[in-house]
Write a protein that holds these residues in place. Structure first.
Motif, PDB file in Angstrom:
ATOM      1  N   UNK A  19       0.266  86.881  68.404  1.00 37.39           N
ATOM      2  CA  UNK A  19       0.370  86.215  67.106  1.00 37.39           C
ATOM      3  C   UNK A  19      -0.724  86.619  66.159  1.00 37.39           C
ATOM      4  N   UNK A  20      -0.425  86.467  64.864  1.00 40.88           N
ATOM      5  CA  UNK A  20      -1.423  86.581  63.821  1.00 40.88           C
ATOM      6  C   UNK A  20      -1.873  85.168  63.520  1.00 40.88           C
ATOM      7  N   UNK A  21      -3.161  84.869  63.754  1.00 42.32           N
ATOM      8  CA  UNK A  21      -3.651  83.507  63.630  1.00 42.32           C
ATOM      9  C   UNK A  21      -3.795  83.040  62.206  1.00 42.32           C
ATOM     10  N   UNK A  22      -3.629  81.749  62.011  1.00 38.24           N
ATOM     11  CA  UNK A  22      -3.798  81.119  60.709  1.00 38.24           C
ATOM     12  C   UNK A  22      -5.282  81.054  60.388  1.00 38.24           C
ATOM     13  N   UNK A  43      -7.690  78.156  65.124  1.00 39.08           N
ATOM     14  CA  UNK A  43      -6.548  77.375  64.634  1.00 39.08           C
ATOM     15  C   UNK A  43      -5.291  77.667  65.419  1.00 39.08           C
ATOM     16  N   UNK A  44      -5.258  78.823  66.108  1.00 35.19           N
ATOM     17  CA  UNK A  44      -4.078  79.177  66.883  1.00 35.19           C
ATOM     18  C   UNK A  44      -4.137  78.621  68.293  1.00 35.19           C
ATOM     19  N   UNK A  45      -5.180  77.879  68.627  1.00 40.28           N
ATOM     20  CA  UNK A  45      -5.295  77.305  69.963  1.00 40.28           C
ATOM     21  C   UNK A  45      -4.181  76.306  70.224  1.00 40.28           C
ATOM     22  N   UNK A  46      -3.762  76.212  71.469  1.00 39.49           N
ATOM     23  CA  UNK A  46      -2.653  75.345  71.840  1.00 39.49           C
ATOM     24  C   UNK A  46      -3.025  73.876  71.674  1.00 39.49           C
ATOM     25  N   UNK A  47      -2.202  73.096  70.962  1.00 36.92           N
ATOM     26  CA  UNK A  47      -2.486  71.682  70.773  1.00 36.92           C
ATOM     27  C   UNK A  47      -2.494  70.919  72.081  1.00 36.92           C
ATOM     28  N   UNK A 106      15.319  83.083  59.562  1.00 39.19           N
ATOM     29  CA  UNK A 106      13.913  83.383  59.337  1.00 39.19           C
ATOM     30  C   UNK A 106      13.333  82.360  58.370  1.00 39.19           C
ATOM     31  N   UNK A 107      12.059  82.084  58.528  1.00 43.04           N
ATOM     32  CA  UNK A 107      11.352  81.215  57.585  1.00 43.04           C
ATOM     33  C   UNK A 107       9.936  81.768  57.421  1.00 43.04           C
ATOM     34  N   UNK A 108       9.580  82.241  56.225  1.00 40.02           N
ATOM     35  CA  UNK A 108       8.248  82.823  56.026  1.00 40.02           C
ATOM     36  C   UNK A 108       7.136  81.790  56.147  1.00 40.02           C
ATOM     37  N   UNK A 109       6.047  82.207  56.754  1.00 39.50           N
ATOM     38  CA  UNK A 109       4.841  81.371  56.822  1.00 39.50           C
ATOM     39  C   UNK A 109       3.966  81.738  55.633  1.00 39.50           C
ATOM     40  N   UNK A 192       5.503  71.017  58.555  1.00 36.30           N
ATOM     41  CA  UNK A 192       6.123  69.994  59.402  1.00 36.30           C
ATOM     42  C   UNK A 192       6.206  70.458  60.859  1.00 36.30           C
ATOM     43  N   UNK A 193       6.446  71.761  61.047  1.00 29.72           N
ATOM     44  CA  UNK A 193       6.485  72.308  62.404  1.00 29.72           C
ATOM     45  C   UNK A 193       5.090  72.291  63.046  1.00 29.72           C
ATOM     46  N   UNK A 194       4.055  72.384  62.223  1.00 30.84           N
ATOM     47  CA  UNK A 194       2.690  72.481  62.756  1.00 30.84           C
ATOM     48  C   UNK A 194       2.325  73.902  63.138  1.00 30.84           C
ATOM     49  N   UNK A 195       2.855  74.869  62.400  1.00 35.99           N
ATOM     50  CA  UNK A 195       2.624  76.275  62.701  1.00 35.99           C
ATOM     51  C   UNK A 195       1.131  76.617  62.716  1.00 35.99           C
ATOM     52  N   UNK A 196       0.714  77.365  63.727  1.00 38.82           N
ATOM     53  CA  UNK A 196      -0.689  77.771  63.841  1.00 38.82           C
ATOM     54  C   UNK A 196      -0.855  79.282  63.739  1.00 38.82           C
ATOM     55  N   UNK A 197       0.238  80.033  63.763  1.00 36.72           N
ATOM     56  CA  UNK A 197       0.170  81.484  63.700  1.00 36.72           C
ATOM     57  C   UNK A 197       1.576  82.045  63.615  1.00 36.72           C
ATOM     58  N   UNK A 198       1.690  83.361  63.579  1.00 39.95           N
ATOM     59  CA  UNK A 198       2.997  84.003  63.558  1.00 39.95           C
ATOM     60  C   UNK A 198       3.002  85.170  64.550  1.00 39.95           C
TER      61      UNK A 198
END
Length: 235
Positions: A19-22, A43-47, A106-109, A192-198
């Motif tokens: 992933x590319x981190x936020x 920020x990309x760490x697992x919740x 697809x949904x862009x971040x 809403x998804x809580x995205x942390x990276x792509x």
């Protein structure tokens, strides 16, 4: 001491994801993946709500899907992410084989202005009916040709080169109300998804599948299939 160093190295390696981190700042030039798993931002760490071994992260507040009669799979991506670039051929080949009760989208971040511009490119292509023609060229321009596509003018040139869209139509569409509305909706959806990276896969608005949670890009698709089956059984 040696054991402590070993544990520290192991801990750092666990941050390696597909992933590319936020982060607050976008890289000056997106870099192509070397094939190894990069270290991303914290920020990309697992919740904490992700259970070890599940392969996915439950979304605390499920997000409504567009069609309750279908199982929705959403890939949250960024054109400037080298890992999305690597993942795209894999996920698109997989998506083509999905059964009729599953819809893929697809949904862009976006967490900076450059990503907003790239999201506009995505929705402009969709609005103009040339997304299939433009999707890969946008990825290639950024990741292979090192063209940041950081302005409407740069994106317009790419559209002119790879589609039959007229300049006037592009200009009227890129900043249109319809495109900007979809960009805002995509941003709200990712939050809403809580995205942390792509890249991340969202299954039916309920589960996030990441490179870290699943254990790699190929494993993301296997976990997604398991969750699709789970949702199908619950319908």
């Amino acid at each position: 001491m040696k054991r402590i160093v070993t544990l520290l190295i192991l801990s750092l390696s666990l941050l390696a994801v597909s992933a590319c981190g936020k982060s607050a700042d976008a890289p000056a030039t997106p870099t192509q993946s070397s094939g190894s798993e990069p270290v991303t931002s914290a920020a990309a760490a697992q919740p904490a709500n992700a259970k070890e071994g599940e392969g996915f992260i439950r979304i605390a507040q499920p997000v409504r899907t567009s069609d309750p009669d279908k199982i929705e799979v959403t890939e949250v991506f960024w054109y400037g992410c080298s890992h999305c670039f690597d993942f795209e051929p894999m996920v698109m080949a997989w998506a083509k084989k999905l059964p009729g009760d599953v819809v893929f989208q697809h949904s862009p971040a976006m967490w900076n202005e450059l990503m907003v511009t790239h999201a506009q490119a995505f929705y402009a292509a969709k609005a103009l009916g040339v997304l299939e023609q433009m999707h890969q060229p946008i990825f290639d321009a950024i990741n292979l040709k090192k063209n940041r596509l950081d302005s409407p003018e740069a994106i317009e040139k790419l559209f002119m080169a790879h589609s039959d869209v007229k300049a006037e139509d592009f200009q009227n569409t890129f900043d249109s109300f319809g495109v900007t509305s979809q960009v805002k909706q995509a941003d709200a959806r990712a939050r809403a998804y809580g995205i942390a990276g792509t890249p991340e896969l969202i299954i039916n608005g309920k589960y996030r599948v990441t490179g870290r949670s699943a254990g790699g890009k190929a494993a993301m698709l296997k976990v997604a299939e398991e969750l699709i089956a789970k949702e199908r059984a619950a319908m």
